[in-house]
Design a protein around this motif. Structure first.
Motif, PDB file in Angstrom:
ATOM      1  N   LYS A 176       0.747  -1.196  -0.065  1.00 41.31           N
ATOM      2  CA  LYS A 176       0.075  -0.044  -0.043  1.00 41.31           C
ATOM      3  C   LYS A 176       0.884   1.372   0.023  1.00 41.31           C
ATOM      4  O   LYS A 176       0.576   2.095  -0.712  1.00 41.31           O
ATOM      5  CB  LYS A 176      -0.910  -0.086   1.164  1.00 41.31           C
ATOM      6  N   GLY A 177       1.978   1.333   0.771  1.00 42.59           N
ATOM      7  CA  GLY A 177       2.547   2.362   0.859  1.00 42.59           C
ATOM      8  C   GLY A 177       3.462   2.693  -0.463  1.00 42.59           C
ATOM      9  O   GLY A 177       3.448   3.975  -1.031  1.00 42.59           O
ATOM     10  N   ALA A 178       4.099   1.612  -1.056  1.00 38.84           N
ATOM     11  CA  ALA A 178       4.568   1.609  -2.455  1.00 38.84           C
ATOM     12  C   ALA A 178       3.756   2.168  -3.567  1.00 38.84           C
ATOM     13  O   ALA A 178       4.052   3.056  -4.444  1.00 38.84           O
ATOM     14  CB  ALA A 178       5.223   0.563  -2.827  1.00 38.84           C
ATOM     15  N   MET A 179       2.557   1.832  -3.613  1.00 36.93           N
ATOM     16  CA  MET A 179       1.577   1.930  -4.754  1.00 36.93           C
ATOM     17  C   MET A 179       1.131   3.354  -4.687  1.00 36.93           C
ATOM     18  O   MET A 179       0.814   3.893  -5.644  1.00 36.93           O
ATOM     19  CB  MET A 179       0.348   1.076  -4.391  1.00 36.93           C
ATOM     20  N   ARG A 180       1.025   3.970  -3.529  1.00 35.76           N
ATOM     21  CA  ARG A 180       0.592   5.320  -3.548  1.00 35.76           C
ATOM     22  C   ARG A 180       1.465   6.313  -4.082  1.00 35.76           C
ATOM     23  O   ARG A 180       1.169   7.593  -4.071  1.00 35.76           O
ATOM     24  CB  ARG A 180       0.403   5.579  -1.947  1.00 35.76           C
ATOM     25  N   ASN A 181       2.884   5.770  -4.301  1.00 37.33           N
ATOM     26  CA  ASN A 181       3.822   6.619  -4.896  1.00 37.33           C
ATOM     27  C   ASN A 181       3.910   6.647  -6.430  1.00 37.33           C
ATOM     28  O   ASN A 181       4.813   7.176  -7.066  1.00 37.33           O
ATOM     29  CB  ASN A 181       5.095   6.422  -4.335  1.00 37.33           C
ATOM     30  N   LEU A 182       3.018   5.498  -6.852  1.00 43.42           N
ATOM     31  CA  LEU A 182       3.333   5.258  -8.280  1.00 43.42           C
ATOM     32  C   LEU A 182       1.988   5.986  -9.084  1.00 43.42           C
ATOM     33  O   LEU A 182       0.905   6.486  -8.647  1.00 43.42           O
ATOM     34  CB  LEU A 182       2.762   3.844  -8.730  1.00 43.42           C
ATOM     35  N   TYR A 183       2.361   6.334 -10.491  1.00 41.81           N
ATOM     36  CA  TYR A 183       1.520   7.238 -11.277  1.00 41.81           C
ATOM     37  C   TYR A 183       1.744   6.438 -12.637  1.00 41.81           C
ATOM     38  O   TYR A 183       2.757   5.706 -13.121  1.00 41.81           O
ATOM     39  CB  TYR A 183       1.905   8.429 -11.276  1.00 41.81           C
ATOM     40  N   ASN A 184       0.648   6.891 -13.742  1.00 49.76           N
ATOM     41  CA  ASN A 184       1.050   6.233 -15.001  1.00 49.76           C
ATOM     42  C   ASN A 184       2.033   6.879 -15.581  1.00 49.76           C
ATOM     43  O   ASN A 184       2.468   8.276 -15.412  1.00 49.76           O
ATOM     44  CB  ASN A 184      -0.286   6.832 -15.692  1.00 49.76           C
TER      45      ASN A 184
END
Length: 978
Positions: free
Chosen positions: A192-200
């Motif tokens: 969850k922590g990592a995915m919050r920092n991802l973007y297209n």
């Protein structure tokens, strides 16, 4: 709720009324512009507080309606709450950063609850949940046929410029594998922590970086996250190496059970083609070796250990690492077994030992084994002759040895002093210092092949007329032409000087050109000759000399040691009187890290030592030392070290000459503190001192036995006849020689033993020894990082701190302490904050039980006498020396005086860095009774034994502003032996 609450979604909805007045209507211009928001579709937009206010206004209107009275209250409430949210993010990220839209919505919920708006907050939560469900349904039918149920679809930029949907199944697999078998590690928290920092449009590398960074931030909460972080980093390493080698583009940990066997032959082929590896490696049975690679051993790495290997050890081509951890260990093993008759079987044996972390070769061996120039030796010792051609020849030798990652110890004592007569020019010498400046600059210029800074230590005997200026070489004041800011220095102290310090007598300084034989004398022979020269000087027959009070010179030594960290304190006589090789030469200095004591001779012999260290912690089973396992480890380790001598690349002929004649090796230990933790022993205890004694006795026994057995197989070293070994005098026996020469008044050493030394002594005399010297304890800072244990024989530095080295900054938490605090129900965020506040010390924290406080004292809370006593008990078993750092809190001249006298009195051969804290920095102003390691001369804990001559108080050392003054605990300048 009638309208969608889209916080920071972009342009506002024109059909929704804007707040009429208040801060929210113009706040966008004043919000922190450095903060950016990651939207659910992956795009990134600037943070805009007005959009938060709009969304909150919608929520209030949906619950309370749009009456005039309600609207007025809503405007004021929304403005206040939006401002609180912005202030929160500004505090969290004062320099800017990115936050996910979900983080903002979480904060909206929180401030509404805190402000008492419970009904609005409840409806807001229900609204979010419903729209999350609708978004997932829409993604499944429109955006992606198989979206992730929790995170939807994120498009990832591929290396060729195209974009693909991130394979969330694989990401979940990686995270779950990384957490497998680790207690109290939550894969969902990392994900969850990592995915919050991802973007297209995010790159694949950045996906891995996000996972790694998220996991590493959790280390202070739970130490096991360091293993999860390392395993996530491995995904990047695998992708980089396997793609380069053409094996596959990506592989999970479990898939490496298959791919490792393919990677090894591909790696050997590529390394040879790139001129990075020895072509002889292709002649091994690569299929057999590939099948021996154990992918499960990748799980042993801490994050610090793996990152260190990646940054500085793995072979690379154009900055692309082409090695993986198990391939790396096999490459080292192959390089060490290349001359074995059964090379494939030996390579597997060596690989299994290295990859198990039971033993680790030193850094030069790890760097260069199996390469085209296998410079595997750790350190070189030289003697500088007293002529211009010889001096610059020795400096050239320094450059060549340093080029291939060797650490240097130079004996400068023969070089004549300032004012000494030069016959060839009828002039006077400028002394040794200008040449030391040249040696210093050479070390800076030749930076160990570009891998790390050159490292050299200059040694000078205490009777040299230039010794007072030598003491000041590292000062930051004075004539910079007579300073060496980059070079280590060490005092080479005769016993006679220490006796005169104890007896408060005078000491005479000479130029070696007038007293050349003193350089090669020690013990009673030195004392007689030295006193003869003093008589000549008194009669005026030696013109160039100077009388000083021994105690004054000693005080200056200690003052400079505290102020500059140099010169180190090392002792000439015990190094020589206990040397097995005194029949063929003299020990004139130690090495860069003060653990090597080998003979040198100008223009003829450069001493070489080859190092490796047993991981003592790995040999503690069920709270006891596993002697059977230890014997197996040492037997293989000594064989590996002996192989280094024949395989090694020698850039200087006199180094090869010396190494082939005497074949010295230095087997040491690391993880001593970890072993104590596993045995539930406090470092500052009689039990720990006894363990230092008993464990080193077992290591000594098995190491001597292994070298003796190798001699039966391969033959004894050339100069065995006449050595102490050949006379049946083992290291434990040589103490008697030191006691006889020094006199019982000036030495106190325990000589107890438990093993059957008579049997081994007889075998050594009959079969010989393969190696003139077998044991030496090196600092091991870097290889201890790799294996994830405490370095060498050091106590724990702090229980929670940030370690900085060439690979970056790493949070280090004592996992043993955390385990015990959890068992007592004491590990929580408050405890973490307390440890931070008290700089990793548990002593001031009242709720921690006393038994744990005793076990988890940090280095500055362990009285120096425990360090010296443990070192003394080890030294009796070691044929060389040990890198002994001394930690002194509240440092003063008195404490230094007593500690270093104690080191000499207890029979130590050398000491290494002084880690000193000034008295003004040892306690928090708000902490009562947090005394650190006190040393007292008045008896009780920390006092010198009553049998020792009592020491008058030395003058207080300068209380420098920046302490400690010595190198940092993981100084990259000091790695040649590590």
């Amino acid at each position: 709720m009638q309208t969608e609450t889209e916080v920071n979604k972009g342009s506002s909805n024109p059909n929704v009324s804007q707040p009429a007045t208040g801060r929210a209507s113009h706040v966008a211009a004043t919000a922190p512009g450095q903060i950016r928001v990651i939207k659910r579709n992956g795009t990134v937009v600037p943070y805009d507080e007005s959009k938060i206010a709009i969304a909150m206004t919608k929520a209030f209107l949906a619950v309370e309606g749009g009456t005039a009275a309600a609207s007025s209250r809503i405007r004021e409430t929304v403005a206040s709450l939006a401002e609180q949210i912005t202030a929160t993010f500004s505090r969290r990220m004062p320099s800017g950063g990115t936050i996910h839209i979900e983080d903002i919505q979480d904060q909206v919920e929180l401030v509404m609850m805190r402000s008492g708006e419970h009904k609005v907050a409840r409806d807001y939560v229900l609204y979010r949940e419903e729209h999350a469900r609708l978004r997932a349904a829409k993604a499944a039918t429109v955006e992606n046929p198989e979206p992730d149920a929790e995170f939807g679809t994120i498009m990832v930029a591929m290396p060729d410029g195209s974009q693909q949907a991130l394979n969330m199944v694989r990401v979940r697999t990686l995270v779950e594998e990384a957490c497998a078998g680790l207690a109290e590690v939550d894969p969902e928290e990392i994900l969850k922590g990592a995915m919050r920092n991802l973007y297209n449009g995010v790159s694949l590398d950045d996906v891995n970086t996000s996972l790694v960074i998220t996991a590493r931030t959790l280390v202070e909460k739970e130490p096991n996250y360091t293993y999860a972080t390392a395993r996530l980093l491995l995904d990047k390493l695998r992708s980089e190496a396997l793609t380069f080698l053409g094996v596959t583009q990506q592989a999970t940990h479990q898939e490496m059970a298959h791919y490792y066997a393919q990677a090894l032959p591909a790696y050997i082929k590529a390394g040879i083609e790139l001129d990075l590896l020895d072509p002889e490696l292709a002649n091994f049975d690569l299929d057999m070796l590939g099948q021996a690679l154990d992918h499960s051993r990748d799980d042993q790495f801490t994050y610090l250990g793996l990152q260190t290997l990646y940054d500085r050890y793995f072979i690379h081509s154009n900055d692309v690492r082409i090695e993986l951890p198990q391939v790396f260990f096999m490459r080292v093993a192959m390089g060490l077994s290349v001359r074995e008759e059964n090379r494939n079987e030996r390579a597997v044996e060596f690989y299994r030992l290295l990859s198990s972390f039971d033993y680790m070769s030193s850094t030069p061996t790890l760097f260069n084994s199996g390469t085209l120039r296998p410079q595997l030796s750790s350190c070189y010792l030289t003697t500088i002759p007293d002529d211009l051609h010889g001096i610059y020849g020795a400096i050239q030798d320094n450059a060549m040895l340093s080029k291939f990652a060797g650490g240097l110890g130079n004996d400068w004592t023969p070089v004549r002093s300032l004012g000494a007569y030069i016959k060839g020019t009828n002039g006077k010498s400028q002394g040794v210092v200008p040449f030391l400046k040249v040696a210093n600059d050479t070390a800076v210029a030749v930076n160990q092949g570009g891998k790390r800074k050159g490292a050299v230590c200059a040694y000078l005997e205490t009777w040299h007329l230039d010794v007072e200026e030598f003491l000041e070489l590292r000062k930051n004041t004075g004539d910079d032409r007579r300073r060496t800011h980059d070079m280590n220095t060490a005092n080479w102290i005769p016993d006679l000087f220490m006796k005169r310090v104890f007896d408060d007598k005078e000491w005479t300084l000479f130029s070696p050109s007038d007293v050349p034989d003193l350089h090669d004398l020690y013990g009673s022979a030195f004392e007689q000759r030295y006193e003869h020269y003093e008589q000549l000087a008194a009669r005026g027959e030696i013109k160039l000399s100077k009388k000083v009070k021994a105690l004054d010179l000693w005080r200056k030594m200690l003052g400079m040691l505290f102020e500059t960290g140099h010169p180190w304190i090392t002792f000439k006589d015990p190094c020589n009187l206990r040397s097995p090789q005194q029949h063929v030469g003299v020990v004139h200095s130690s090495n860069l890290c003060t653990e090597i004591t080998l003979n040198t001779k100008a223009d003829e012999e450069i001493a070489v030592c080859n190092l490796g260290s047993v991981n003592l912690a790995q040999h503690i089973v069920d709270g006891q030392l596993d002697k059977t396992k230890l014997k197996e480890t040492i037997t293989t380790a000594v064989r590996m070290l002996d192989n280094v001598i024949d395989i090694n690349y020698y850039s200087v002929d006199s180094a090869q000459n010396s190494n082939f004649k005497h074949r010295p090796v230095g087997l040491g230990v690391m993880g001593f503190q970890d072993a104590l933790y596993r045995m539930r022993l406090a470092y500052a205890s009689d039990a720990a001192v006894e363990f230092a004694d008993s464990s080193m006795e077992i290591i000594s026994y098995y190491a001597i036995e292994a070298s003796c057995n190798l001699a039966a197989e391969r033959g004894a070293y050339q100069t065995f006849d006449g050595s102490l070994w050949s006379q049946g005098i083992l290291p434990i026996d040589s103490i008697a020689k030191l006691q006889a020469e020094r006199g019982e008044k000036y030495i106190e050493v325990d000589t107890s033993r438990t093993q059957n030394w008579d049997d081994l002594r007889a075998r050594v005399v009959a079969q010989g020894m393969r190696n003139s010297n077998v044991m030496a304890i090196a600092p091991t800072a870097t290889i201890a990082n790799i294996t994830g244990v405490s370095q060498s024989i050091e106590p724990t530095y702090q229980n929670l701190y940030v370690k900085s080295n060439l690979s970056g900054e790493f949070t280090v938490v004592n996992p043993y302490l955390v385990r015990d605090l959890k068992a007592h129900g004491l590990w929580d965020s408050v405890m973490v904050n307390d440890l931070k506040y008290f700089e990793g010390s548990v002593q001031p924290i009242d709720r921690i039980p006393d038994e744990l406080k005793a076990i988890y004292r940090n280095a500055f809370e362990v009285e120096p006498r425990w360090l010296v006593d443990a070192a003394s008990r080890r030294q009796k078993w070691i044929d060389q020396a040990q890198s002994l750092n001394l930690y002194i809190a509240g440092a003063s001249g008195k404490k230094l005086d007593i500690t270093y006298r104690m080191a000499w009195f207890r029979g130590l051969k050398t000491t290494y860095y002084l880690r000193a804290l000034a008295a003004t920095t040892t306690e928090k102003s708000t902490v009562a009774n947090s005394n650190l390691n006190a040393v007292s001369s008045s008896g009780g804990e920390g006092s010198v034994s009553a049998a020792a001559p009592q020491a008058p108080q030395a003058s207080a050392a300068p209380q420098a502003a920046e302490v400690p003054k010595a190198c940092s605990l993981d100084d990259p300048d000091c790695e040649a032996c590590q």
